[in-house]
Write an enzyme that holds these catalytic residues in place. Sequence first.
Site: not given
Length: 186
Positions: A14, A64, A66, A91
Site C-alpha cells: 500500500y 486498515f 477503514n 485523502d
Amino acid sequence: MKLIFGLGNPGREYENTRHNVGFSLLDKIAESNQFCFCNSKFGASYLEYIIDGEKVMLIKPYKFINLSGEVVKKFVDYYKVDLTDILVIHDDMDMPLGRVKFVYDSSSGGHNGIKNIESFLNSKKYLRLKIGIGNRGDVLGCDFVLGKFNQNEKEILDMTYDKLLNVVDDFVTLSMTELMNKYNHK
C-alpha cells in the site's frame, strides 16, 4: 497535548497509494525533522516531540484505513485529549490532486475511514486536513484509492508535501481560523 493522525493502510503493497497520503505526509514531516516512528502503542506507530512547550504526537494507525477509528479512540481516551486537540490527515478523491483543505465538524464525504472515526468518537467535531488525490474518472473508487501515483502525480504531491512541512507547527500555534485562512485556498 496535540494528537495528529495520518491515515493510510499498513504494509508494503500500500506504500505510495492514493489512500496513504496521510502516512506519507507524516513520514515527510518526520524525515525533515530527522525523527523516527520508532514507538508503538494501541495498534499504531508514533513519535512525539515538543512545539512551543506543547507535547505533540504524530500517529500512524496500523489498522486498515477503514478501521482506524478504534486506534484514534484509544489514543484520545488514554491521553484524555479534547477533540479540538486532534487533527486527522486523509485523502480526498473529490478534490483536485495536491489541493489541501482544513475542515471542522464536516461530513465524511463518503470516506469510510472518517466514518469509522466518527463512529468511535461519536462526533464530527474535530479538525481534518484533506489532501486532494484527483478525480477517479471511470475507475471504481476502491480501485482508485488503492492505486499508485504516476510520476507526474508524485511530483505534484511532493510539492504539496513540501508546502505542508510546517502544518503540525501551525496546528499547534495558530487558531483554527488562522489555520484555515493560511491553507484553505486554491
